[in-house]
Write a protein that holds these residues in place. Structure first.
Motif, PDB file in Angstrom:
ATOM      1  N   ILE A 112      -9.653  -7.496 -14.935  1.00  0.00           N
ATOM      2  CA  ILE A 112      -9.250  -7.665 -13.536  1.00  0.00           C
ATOM      3  C   ILE A 112     -10.156  -8.725 -12.930  1.00  0.00           C
ATOM      4  CG2 ILE A 112      -9.008  -6.585 -11.276  1.00  0.00           C
ATOM      5  CD1 ILE A 112      -8.629  -3.907 -12.705  1.00  0.00           C
ATOM      6  N   ASN A 113      -9.555  -9.826 -12.505  1.00  0.00           N
ATOM      7  CA  ASN A 113     -10.317 -10.926 -11.928  1.00  0.00           C
ATOM      8  C   ASN A 113      -9.903 -11.121 -10.475  1.00  0.00           C
ATOM      9  OD1 ASN A 113     -11.520 -11.561 -14.505  1.00  0.00           O
ATOM     10  ND2 ASN A 113      -9.573 -12.495 -15.089  1.00  0.00           N
ATOM     11  N   GLU A 114     -10.846 -11.071  -9.578  1.00  0.00           N
ATOM     12  CA  GLU A 114     -10.555 -11.206  -8.154  1.00  0.00           C
ATOM     13  C   GLU A 114     -10.607 -12.664  -7.726  1.00  0.00           C
ATOM     14  OE1 GLU A 114     -12.746  -8.676  -5.591  1.00  0.00           O
ATOM     15  OE2 GLU A 114     -12.446  -6.883  -6.833  1.00  0.00           O
ATOM     16  N   HIS A 115      -9.610 -13.046  -6.893  1.00  0.00           N
ATOM     17  CA  HIS A 115      -9.553 -14.386  -6.302  1.00  0.00           C
ATOM     18  C   HIS A 115      -9.511 -14.232  -4.780  1.00  0.00           C
ATOM     19  CE1 HIS A 115      -8.845 -16.391 -10.221  1.00  0.00           C
ATOM     20  NE2 HIS A 115      -8.214 -15.269 -10.520  1.00  0.00           N
ATOM     21  N   SER A 116      -9.436 -15.316  -4.079  1.00  0.00           N
ATOM     22  CA  SER A 116      -9.549 -15.256  -2.618  1.00  0.00           C
ATOM     23  C   SER A 116      -8.431 -14.455  -1.966  1.00  0.00           C
ATOM     24  CB  SER A 116      -9.575 -16.678  -2.039  1.00  0.00           C
ATOM     25  OG  SER A 116      -8.405 -17.391  -2.413  1.00  0.00           O
ATOM     26  N   ASN A 117      -7.188 -14.607  -2.433  1.00  0.00           N
ATOM     27  CA  ASN A 117      -6.077 -13.899  -1.785  1.00  0.00           C
ATOM     28  C   ASN A 117      -5.153 -13.185  -2.765  1.00  0.00           C
ATOM     29  OD1 ASN A 117      -5.069 -16.184  -2.927  1.00  0.00           O
ATOM     30  ND2 ASN A 117      -3.870 -16.842  -1.144  1.00  0.00           N
ATOM     31  N   PRO A 162      -2.292  -8.768  -1.884  1.00  0.00           N
ATOM     32  CA  PRO A 162      -2.834  -7.581  -1.206  1.00  0.00           C
ATOM     33  C   PRO A 162      -1.783  -6.533  -0.856  1.00  0.00           C
ATOM     34  CG  PRO A 162      -3.881  -9.554  -0.353  1.00  0.00           C
ATOM     35  CD  PRO A 162      -2.783 -10.013  -1.271  1.00  0.00           C
ATOM     36  N   HIS A 163      -0.569  -6.958  -0.465  1.00  0.00           N
ATOM     37  CA  HIS A 163       0.473  -5.991  -0.103  1.00  0.00           C
ATOM     38  C   HIS A 163       0.803  -5.088  -1.283  1.00  0.00           C
ATOM     39  CE1 HIS A 163       4.047  -4.335   1.845  1.00  0.00           C
ATOM     40  NE2 HIS A 163       4.674  -4.510   0.681  1.00  0.00           N
ATOM     41  N   THR A 164       0.952  -5.679  -2.471  1.00  0.00           N
ATOM     42  CA  THR A 164       1.264  -4.889  -3.664  1.00  0.00           C
ATOM     43  C   THR A 164       0.130  -3.930  -3.989  1.00  0.00           C
ATOM     44  OG1 THR A 164       2.598  -6.707  -4.549  1.00  0.00           O
ATOM     45  CG2 THR A 164       1.896  -5.018  -6.106  1.00  0.00           C
ATOM     46  N   LEU A 165      -1.094  -4.393  -3.835  1.00  0.00           N
ATOM     47  CA  LEU A 165      -2.248  -3.553  -4.120  1.00  0.00           C
ATOM     48  C   LEU A 165      -2.338  -2.372  -3.155  1.00  0.00           C
ATOM     49  CD1 LEU A 165      -4.934  -6.319  -4.783  1.00  0.00           C
ATOM     50  CD2 LEU A 165      -3.552  -5.080  -6.462  1.00  0.00           C
ATOM     51  N   LYS A 166      -1.941  -2.592  -1.921  1.00  0.00           N
ATOM     52  CA  LYS A 166      -2.005  -1.546  -0.900  1.00  0.00           C
ATOM     53  C   LYS A 166      -0.889  -0.525  -1.056  1.00  0.00           C
ATOM     54  CE  LYS A 166      -1.718  -0.869   4.121  1.00  0.00           C
ATOM     55  NZ  LYS A 166      -1.529  -1.529   5.441  1.00  0.00           N
ATOM     56  N   GLU A 167       0.304  -0.992  -1.434  1.00  0.00           N
ATOM     57  CA  GLU A 167       1.486  -0.133  -1.427  1.00  0.00           C
ATOM     58  C   GLU A 167       1.806   0.498  -2.776  1.00  0.00           C
ATOM     59  OE1 GLU A 167       3.072   0.711   1.289  1.00  0.00           O
ATOM     60  OE2 GLU A 167       1.799  -0.571   2.549  1.00  0.00           O
ATOM     61  N   THR A 168       1.005   0.226  -3.795  1.00  0.00           N
ATOM     62  CA  THR A 168       1.224   0.806  -5.120  1.00  0.00           C
ATOM     63  C   THR A 168      -0.105   1.287  -5.691  1.00  0.00           C
ATOM     64  OG1 THR A 168       0.863  -1.172  -6.484  1.00  0.00           O
ATOM     65  CG2 THR A 168       3.041  -0.938  -5.472  1.00  0.00           C
ATOM     66  N   VAL A 169      -0.034   1.990  -6.813  1.00  0.00           N
ATOM     67  CA  VAL A 169      -1.266   2.486  -7.438  1.00  0.00           C
ATOM     68  C   VAL A 169      -2.025   1.388  -8.165  1.00  0.00           C
ATOM     69  CG1 VAL A 169      -0.296   4.796  -7.715  1.00  0.00           C
ATOM     70  CG2 VAL A 169      -0.144   3.170  -9.609  1.00  0.00           C
TER      71      VAL A 169
END
Length: 222
Positions: A112-117, A162-169
């Motif tokens: 899992i690699n985090e980017h700005s958005n 971010p929307h997908t991360l918030k609304e799913t597991v």
């Protein structure tokens, strides 16, 4: 049939061993249960389950021991979060892709690699599913319709906003998380269709060495 557009995040409230099968009770979170009836289907992290009991904020389903064994449910326990989607209606908006709710295999989050958005998630699929996963193709991960952005062998990469991360597991994934995978149904039918008359051979089945040899012989696997 489903579309892979998640309606709510639920959680497993009970998981009871009944011997030949398990009784699963799922708290449904914000999902509206008002139009759900006994016998309806609900995709639970990508697994199509039949509602055998329900209330305003839960449903129960019976899950075979085989389903438990062959899906990510083998790693679930009480409190585990799950993606929820009711079966689509004929007048529904088709926002994802065709999802049957039949899991093809269990993958594992590799990185899992985090980017700005957005975040970049790499998943390792079972080797036998690699041929069905294509760059810019569709894949269902824990019931979520997603686009494959890159493929390396049996591993594939997803870009998640971010929307997908918030609304799913998916927002709770860690390296090592097991995920339910369903490949694009078109790829499965295409493999079978390309066999032509060979499909009737008792020794031929999709994914077999014989079917792969046949496709390679005719130039489809170049």
């Amino acid at each position: 049939m489903f579309t892979g557009i998640i309606e709510a995040i639920g959680s497993i409230s009970t998981l009871t061993d009944l011997g030949d099968n398990f009784r699963l009770v799922v708290k449904t979170g914000k999902m509206d249960m008002g139009d759900v009836h006994l016998g309806d289907s609900i995709a639970t992290s990508g697994v199509c389950l039949t509602v055998v009991d329900k209330g305003s904020d839960f449903y129960a389903a019976d899950v075979s021991a085989e389903t438990i064994k062959l899906t990510g449910f083998a790693h679930y326990s009480v409190g585990h979060k799950v993606n929820l989607e009711k079966a689509m209606l004929t007048n529904s908006r088709f926002g994802g892709h065709i999802v049957s709710g039949h899991v093809d295999g269990v993958g594992k989050v590799e990185a899992i690699n985090e980017h700005s958005n957005y975040i970049e998630v790499w998943v390792k699929a079972p080797a036998e599913l690699a041929k069905y996963i294509a760059r810019k193709g569709s894949i269902t991960v824990d019931g979520v319709s997603l686009t494959v952005n890159e493929v390396k062998g049996a591993s594939f990469m997803l870009w998640l906003i971010p929307h997908t991360l918030k609304e799913t597991v998916i927002g709770q994934y860690k390296v090592g998380t097991h995920v339910n995978l369903e490949v694009d149904v078109i790829a499965r039918y295409l493999e079978r269709l390309l066999l032509g008359d060979k499909a009737a051979d008792d020794n031929t089945h999709a994914g077999s060495d014989l079917s792969m040899a046949f496709l390679a012989e005719h130039g489809y696997l170049k």
